[in-house]
Design an enzyme around this catalytic site. Structure first.
Site, PDB file in Angstrom:
ATOM      1  N   ASP A 240      42.793  32.627  54.389  1.00 50.84           N
ATOM      2  CA  ASP A 240      43.314  31.802  53.313  1.00 50.84           C
ATOM      3  C   ASP A 240      42.165  30.914  52.830  1.00 50.84           C
ATOM      4  O   ASP A 240      41.203  30.682  53.572  1.00 50.84           O
ATOM      5  CB  ASP A 240      44.471  30.964  53.859  1.00 50.84           C
ATOM      6  CG  ASP A 240      44.893  29.889  52.891  1.00 50.84           C
ATOM      7  OD1 ASP A 240      45.165  30.226  51.723  1.00 50.84           O
ATOM      8  OD2 ASP A 240      44.940  28.699  53.297  1.00 50.84           O
TER       9      ASP A 240
ATOM     10  N   ASP B 219      42.413  27.565  50.517  1.00 52.95           N
ATOM     11  CA  ASP B 219      42.642  26.115  50.493  1.00 52.95           C
ATOM     12  C   ASP B 219      43.333  25.645  51.776  1.00 52.95           C
ATOM     13  O   ASP B 219      44.386  26.162  52.146  1.00 52.95           O
ATOM     14  CB  ASP B 219      43.493  25.745  49.274  1.00 52.95           C
ATOM     15  CG  ASP B 219      42.818  26.154  47.969  1.00 52.95           C
ATOM     16  OD1 ASP B 219      41.572  26.255  47.937  1.00 52.95           O
ATOM     17  OD2 ASP B 219      43.538  26.397  46.987  1.00 52.95           O
TER      18      ASP B 219
ATOM     19  N   TYR C 264      44.418  21.791  42.683  1.00 56.81           N
ATOM     20  CA  TYR C 264      44.081  22.970  41.891  1.00 56.81           C
ATOM     21  C   TYR C 264      42.659  22.859  41.356  1.00 56.81           C
ATOM     22  O   TYR C 264      42.470  22.604  40.168  1.00 56.81           O
ATOM     23  CB  TYR C 264      45.065  23.143  40.734  1.00 56.81           C
ATOM     24  CG  TYR C 264      46.491  23.349  41.187  1.00 56.81           C
ATOM     25  CD1 TYR C 264      46.922  24.629  41.576  1.00 56.81           C
ATOM     26  CD2 TYR C 264      47.395  22.295  41.240  1.00 56.81           C
ATOM     27  CE1 TYR C 264      48.224  24.837  41.999  1.00 56.81           C
ATOM     28  CE2 TYR C 264      48.707  22.494  41.671  1.00 56.81           C
ATOM     29  CZ  TYR C 264      49.113  23.760  42.041  1.00 56.81           C
ATOM     30  OH  TYR C 264      50.405  23.963  42.459  1.00 56.81           O
TER      31      TYR C 264
ATOM     32  N   CYS D 173      46.239  35.821  43.855  1.00 59.71           N
ATOM     33  CA  CYS D 173      47.464  35.985  43.061  1.00 59.71           C
ATOM     34  C   CYS D 173      47.503  34.881  42.022  1.00 59.71           C
ATOM     35  O   CYS D 173      47.609  33.711  42.375  1.00 59.71           O
ATOM     36  CB  CYS D 173      48.705  35.909  43.948  1.00 59.71           C
ATOM     37  SG  CYS D 173      50.215  35.715  42.961  1.00 59.71           S
TER      38      CYS D 173
HETATM   39 MG   LIG Z   1      46.195  27.155  52.419  1.00 56.98          MG
HETATM   40 ZN   LIG Z   2      50.914  37.756  42.224  1.00 58.97          ZN
END
Ligand SMILES: [Mg+2]
Ligand SMILES: [Zn+2]
Length: 194
Positions: free
Chosen positions: A9, A11, A20, A90
């Protein structure tokens, strides 16, 4: 023969979770992340970043900005002798103002899409792979692709640990941070060989 990978992963796992970020200079890379990735490289694991970036669907950054940020991040790791082999993101958000991103996609973790795409692209053996992340959905994603999940306590890790207690599949391995997660993987791989 297909190879096992280590999925990371982004963040809260490799970098501080700051909301963000849209530019590289907004990223705070955890100090141990470089060494952790170097050790995985040396052990022969492809290192694959899998990240939900609904900020794209929310209109906070563009896909081009995200690609640029990941390119810079990859170069920052390369400058430290560490290789991030691939990034899979994503960009979707079910309530996006942009219909392009307003879909019920199959790639938002915990759904397995990003892992399946990486496995096809990079010829990975998911059953022998690991997933390291700080959220319950990272652990669920790891299980969904058939890999071994490891929860880190950086980012949202402490909340995630509580959430996962009562969940089917039980508690995952829990470690302090990415560095410890890599230590755990390397120790397991070593004992599996001997
Ligand atoms: Mg995370
Ligand atoms: Zn997606």
């Amino acid at each position: 023969m297909n190879r096992p990978a280590v999925f990371l992963d982004r963040d809260g796992t490799i970098v501080d979770d700051t909301g963000y970020p849209s530019r590289f200079d907004q990223l705070r890379i955890f100090p141990r992340s470089f060494e952790a990735v170097r050790l995985l490289n040396r052990a022969g694991f492809p290192v694959v970043v899998v990240t939900n970036q609904s900020g794209v669907g929310r209109g906070y950054l563009t896909e081009a900005e995200l690609a640029g940020l990941h390119d810079r991040m990859g170069r920052a790791f390369a400058a430290e002798g560490a290789r991030l082999d691939a990034f899979y993101s994503c960009p979707h958000f079910p309530f996006s103002p942009d219909p392009k991103y307003r879909i019920d996609c199959a790639c938002r973790k915990p759904l397995p899409g990003l892992g399946l795409r990486a496995a096809a692209d990079l010829s990975l053996d998911l059953a022998r792979s690991y997933m390291i992340g700080d959220k319950a959905d990272d652990v669920r994603f790891g299980r969904a692709i058939g890999a071994t999940p490891i929860l880190v306590l950086t980012g949202y890790g402490r909340e995630a640990r509580e959430k996962l207690e009562d969940e089917k599949g039980g508690a995952p391995a829990v470690v302090a941070d990415l560095g410890e997660a890599v230590d755990l993987i390397l120790a397991r791989e070593k004992s599996a060989r001997s």
